[in-house]
Design a protein around this motif. Sequence first.
Motif, PDB file in Angstrom:
ATOM      1  N   LEU A 256     -62.515  16.712  33.827  1.00 32.39           N
ATOM      2  CA  LEU A 256     -61.952  16.391  32.518  1.00 32.39           C
ATOM      3  C   LEU A 256     -60.847  17.368  32.145  1.00 32.39           C
ATOM      4  O   LEU A 256     -59.774  16.962  31.670  1.00 32.39           O
ATOM      5  CB  LEU A 256     -63.060  16.411  31.457  1.00 32.39           C
ATOM      6  CG  LEU A 256     -62.644  15.994  30.049  1.00 32.39           C
ATOM      7  CD1 LEU A 256     -62.154  14.553  30.028  1.00 32.39           C
ATOM      8  CD2 LEU A 256     -63.806  16.173  29.067  1.00 32.39           C
ATOM      9  N   PHE A 257     -61.092  18.664  32.371  1.00 28.58           N
ATOM     10  CA  PHE A 257     -60.070  19.666  32.045  1.00 28.58           C
ATOM     11  C   PHE A 257     -58.798  19.434  32.861  1.00 28.58           C
ATOM     12  O   PHE A 257     -57.693  19.439  32.315  1.00 28.58           O
ATOM     13  CB  PHE A 257     -60.591  21.074  32.310  1.00 28.58           C
ATOM     14  CG  PHE A 257     -59.535  22.130  32.139  1.00 28.58           C
ATOM     15  CD1 PHE A 257     -59.196  22.601  30.878  1.00 28.58           C
ATOM     16  CD2 PHE A 257     -58.849  22.629  33.247  1.00 28.58           C
ATOM     17  CE1 PHE A 257     -58.208  23.559  30.714  1.00 28.58           C
ATOM     18  CE2 PHE A 257     -57.856  23.585  33.095  1.00 28.58           C
ATOM     19  CZ  PHE A 257     -57.537  24.054  31.825  1.00 28.58           C
ATOM     20  N   ASP A 258     -58.950  19.248  34.166  1.00 26.35           N
ATOM     21  CA  ASP A 258     -57.780  19.089  35.028  1.00 26.35           C
ATOM     22  C   ASP A 258     -56.967  17.854  34.640  1.00 26.35           C
ATOM     23  O   ASP A 258     -55.727  17.898  34.618  1.00 26.35           O
ATOM     24  CB  ASP A 258     -58.212  18.975  36.496  1.00 26.35           C
ATOM     25  CG  ASP A 258     -58.718  20.293  37.065  1.00 26.35           C
ATOM     26  OD1 ASP A 258     -58.446  21.338  36.447  1.00 26.35           O
ATOM     27  OD2 ASP A 258     -59.391  20.276  38.114  1.00 26.35           O
ATOM     28  N   LEU A 259     -57.657  16.756  34.333  1.00 28.90           N
ATOM     29  CA  LEU A 259     -56.954  15.526  33.982  1.00 28.90           C
ATOM     30  C   LEU A 259     -56.226  15.671  32.647  1.00 28.90           C
ATOM     31  O   LEU A 259     -55.038  15.329  32.530  1.00 28.90           O
ATOM     32  CB  LEU A 259     -57.942  14.356  33.924  1.00 28.90           C
ATOM     33  CG  LEU A 259     -57.370  12.982  33.586  1.00 28.90           C
ATOM     34  CD1 LEU A 259     -56.270  12.588  34.566  1.00 28.90           C
ATOM     35  CD2 LEU A 259     -58.475  11.929  33.586  1.00 28.90           C
ATOM     36  N   ILE A 260     -56.920  16.167  31.643  1.00 26.13           N
ATOM     37  CA  ILE A 260     -56.305  16.333  30.326  1.00 26.13           C
ATOM     38  C   ILE A 260     -55.180  17.354  30.393  1.00 26.13           C
ATOM     39  O   ILE A 260     -54.092  17.154  29.815  1.00 26.13           O
ATOM     40  CB  ILE A 260     -57.361  16.748  29.290  1.00 26.13           C
ATOM     41  CG1 ILE A 260     -58.296  15.572  29.002  1.00 26.13           C
ATOM     42  CG2 ILE A 260     -56.697  17.217  27.992  1.00 26.13           C
ATOM     43  CD1 ILE A 260     -59.412  15.917  28.035  1.00 26.13           C
ATOM     44  N   ASN A 261     -55.414  18.451  31.101  1.00 23.00           N
ATOM     45  CA  ASN A 261     -54.404  19.493  31.195  1.00 23.00           C
ATOM     46  C   ASN A 261     -53.145  18.991  31.891  1.00 23.00           C
ATOM     47  O   ASN A 261     -52.023  19.300  31.479  1.00 23.00           O
ATOM     48  CB  ASN A 261     -54.967  20.699  31.942  1.00 23.00           C
ATOM     49  CG  ASN A 261     -54.055  21.905  31.855  1.00 23.00           C
ATOM     50  OD1 ASN A 261     -53.743  22.384  30.767  1.00 23.00           O
ATOM     51  ND2 ASN A 261     -53.618  22.398  33.002  1.00 23.00           N
ATOM     52  N   HIS A 262     -53.330  18.171  32.933  1.00 21.73           N
ATOM     53  CA  HIS A 262     -52.173  17.612  33.637  1.00 21.73           C
ATOM     54  C   HIS A 262     -51.363  16.706  32.716  1.00 21.73           C
ATOM     55  O   HIS A 262     -50.135  16.772  32.669  1.00 21.73           O
ATOM     56  CB  HIS A 262     -52.624  16.829  34.861  1.00 21.73           C
ATOM     57  CG  HIS A 262     -51.485  16.292  35.690  1.00 21.73           C
ATOM     58  ND1 HIS A 262     -50.842  15.111  35.397  1.00 21.73           N
ATOM     59  CD2 HIS A 262     -50.861  16.783  36.787  1.00 21.73           C
ATOM     60  CE1 HIS A 262     -49.876  14.891  36.261  1.00 21.73           C
ATOM     61  NE2 HIS A 262     -49.870  15.884  37.132  1.00 21.73           N
ATOM     62  N   ARG A 263     -52.048  15.852  31.956  1.00 25.56           N
ATOM     63  CA  ARG A 263     -51.337  14.944  31.066  1.00 25.56           C
ATOM     64  C   ARG A 263     -50.650  15.701  29.938  1.00 25.56           C
ATOM     65  O   ARG A 263     -49.549  15.338  29.519  1.00 25.56           O
ATOM     66  CB  ARG A 263     -52.285  13.870  30.527  1.00 25.56           C
ATOM     67  CG  ARG A 263     -52.761  12.900  31.616  1.00 25.56           C
ATOM     68  CD  ARG A 263     -53.487  11.702  31.041  1.00 25.56           C
ATOM     69  NE  ARG A 263     -52.599  10.862  30.246  1.00 25.56           N
ATOM     70  CZ  ARG A 263     -51.824   9.891  30.735  1.00 25.56           C
ATOM     71  NH1 ARG A 263     -51.825   9.623  32.029  1.00 25.56           N
ATOM     72  NH2 ARG A 263     -51.062   9.177  29.928  1.00 25.56           N
ATOM     73  N   LEU A 264     -51.268  16.759  29.456  1.00 24.47           N
ATOM     74  CA  LEU A 264     -50.629  17.576  28.428  1.00 24.47           C
ATOM     75  C   LEU A 264     -49.375  18.262  28.971  1.00 24.47           C
ATOM     76  O   LEU A 264     -48.331  18.286  28.314  1.00 24.47           O
ATOM     77  CB  LEU A 264     -51.601  18.627  27.897  1.00 24.47           C
ATOM     78  CG  LEU A 264     -52.685  18.145  26.928  1.00 24.47           C
ATOM     79  CD1 LEU A 264     -53.684  19.263  26.673  1.00 24.47           C
ATOM     80  CD2 LEU A 264     -52.068  17.682  25.615  1.00 24.47           C
ATOM     81  N   SER A 265     -49.488  18.810  30.163  1.00 29.56           N
ATOM     82  CA  SER A 265     -48.362  19.556  30.735  1.00 29.56           C
ATOM     83  C   SER A 265     -47.194  18.646  31.096  1.00 29.56           C
ATOM     84  O   SER A 265     -46.044  19.107  31.171  1.00 29.56           O
ATOM     85  CB  SER A 265     -48.819  20.328  31.977  1.00 29.56           C
ATOM     86  OG  SER A 265     -49.239  19.446  33.008  1.00 29.56           O
ATOM     87  N   THR A 266     -47.479  17.360  31.323  1.00 37.13           N
ATOM     88  CA  THR A 266     -46.407  16.403  31.640  1.00 37.13           C
ATOM     89  C   THR A 266     -46.072  15.504  30.446  1.00 37.13           C
ATOM     90  O   THR A 266     -45.335  14.533  30.597  1.00 37.13           O
ATOM     91  CB  THR A 266     -46.807  15.520  32.845  1.00 37.13           C
ATOM     92  OG1 THR A 266     -48.065  14.883  32.577  1.00 37.13           O
ATOM     93  CG2 THR A 266     -46.930  16.361  34.109  1.00 37.13           C
ATOM     94  N   HIS A 267     -46.631  15.844  29.292  1.00 37.02           N
ATOM     95  CA  HIS A 267     -46.348  15.129  28.037  1.00 37.02           C
ATOM     96  C   HIS A 267     -46.674  13.640  28.136  1.00 37.02           C
ATOM     97  O   HIS A 267     -45.897  12.789  27.689  1.00 37.02           O
ATOM     98  CB  HIS A 267     -44.887  15.324  27.633  1.00 37.02           C
ATOM     99  CG  HIS A 267     -44.479  16.762  27.557  1.00 37.02           C
ATOM    100  ND1 HIS A 267     -44.884  17.594  26.549  1.00 37.02           N
ATOM    101  CD2 HIS A 267     -43.724  17.532  28.399  1.00 37.02           C
ATOM    102  CE1 HIS A 267     -44.387  18.806  26.746  1.00 37.02           C
ATOM    103  NE2 HIS A 267     -43.684  18.794  27.857  1.00 37.02           N
TER     104      HIS A 267
END
Length: 312
Positions: A256-267
Motif C-alpha cells: 500500500l505504501f509503495d503504490l500510494i507513494n509512487h502515485r503521489l510522486s508522479t502526481h
Amino acid sequence: MNIRVQIEGALATERERKLKEQKERREALKKQYPAFGAIEEKCSNALQNLLSGDGETFDQLIKEREAIIAELQLEEKLSIQYDCPLCEDRGYLDNGRTCVCLQKRLVQAYFEMSDLEGILAEQNFQCYNPMVFSDEPLEGKEYSAREWMDRVRTKMEHYVEEFTPRQAKNLLFYGPTGTGKTFMTGCVAKALLERGKIVIYMTAMALMSLYQELTFGNTPHRGDLKEKVHLLKTCDMLIIDDLGTEMESQFHHSVLFDLINHRLSTHRPFLINTNLTLNQLSARYDDRTFSRMVAATEVIPFYGKDIRWERR
C-alpha cells in the motif's frame, strides 16, 4: 502469448484491414473517375523520378491531384477512418509512448472494466436520489445526512468537471457501512470514464492478492501481472475500495505504501474509501503509510444510518 501482445496483434490486423479497404476504394475511384485515374498514374510515374532530382514536377502534380480530389469531392472516400486519430490505430505515438487507446484496451482486458460493469448502471450522478438519506439533523451537526450528501455530490461533480490527470486532488471517503461511500465512488468513476479517463477500480483484497501472486506465486503469467501493476501505478485514477478489509500484514502495508507513494510522486490521483475512522486507519497502518494516505488528499466523511438496512 501475453495480453499486450494479443491486443497489439488485434490492432495491427484491424489497421491492415482498413488500409486494404482504402486501397480498394482508391482503385475503384480511379476507374470511376478518369481524371482522378490519370493524375494518380502521373503522380506514380513522377515519384520514380524523384531520385533524379526532378522534385518540382512531382510537387506540381500533387497540387493538381489535390485540386481534382476537391473538385470531385473524393476526400472522404479516400480517407481512412481510424478509431484513434492520435496513433492511427497503431497503439503507440510517434514518440514511442503507449497511446491512450491501447492503455484503455489493456485496462479493459486485465481488469474486466476495472470491476465497474456491475456497479455503474445504478451508481452514477444521474441515479442520485437524496430522498434515501435522512433529513433529520445529525447528532452534533447543524445539517442532516441528506443535506451533507447534496454538498458531497456537488463537490464531486465539480471535481470531475475540473479533473486533470497529474493535477487533481486525492480523495479519501470514510464512514460507516451504508452511508453512500460506494455509491459516490461509482459516480466519480463513471463520470471520469465518460470523459475518456483511464480508471481502475479494485477492492483492497483484490489489490493485495494481485501483488501477492506476483511476489510469491509460481505462475507463467508474470508478464501480465507486471503489466497490471504498471497500469495501477500509471492510470489516470486509481480507486481502492474497502480499504481495511484486507488481511493485515507487513507485506500488505508495504504494498500500500509503495503504490500510494509512487502515485503521489508522479502526481497521479487516487480515491480510497473505507469503513474505518481516521483514528482506526492511523492505528492499523504505520505512520509513514497513513501520512502518505492523507497527504494532498481531500478527506470526506460520510454520516448517517445504514440506508441499505433502512430500505429493507
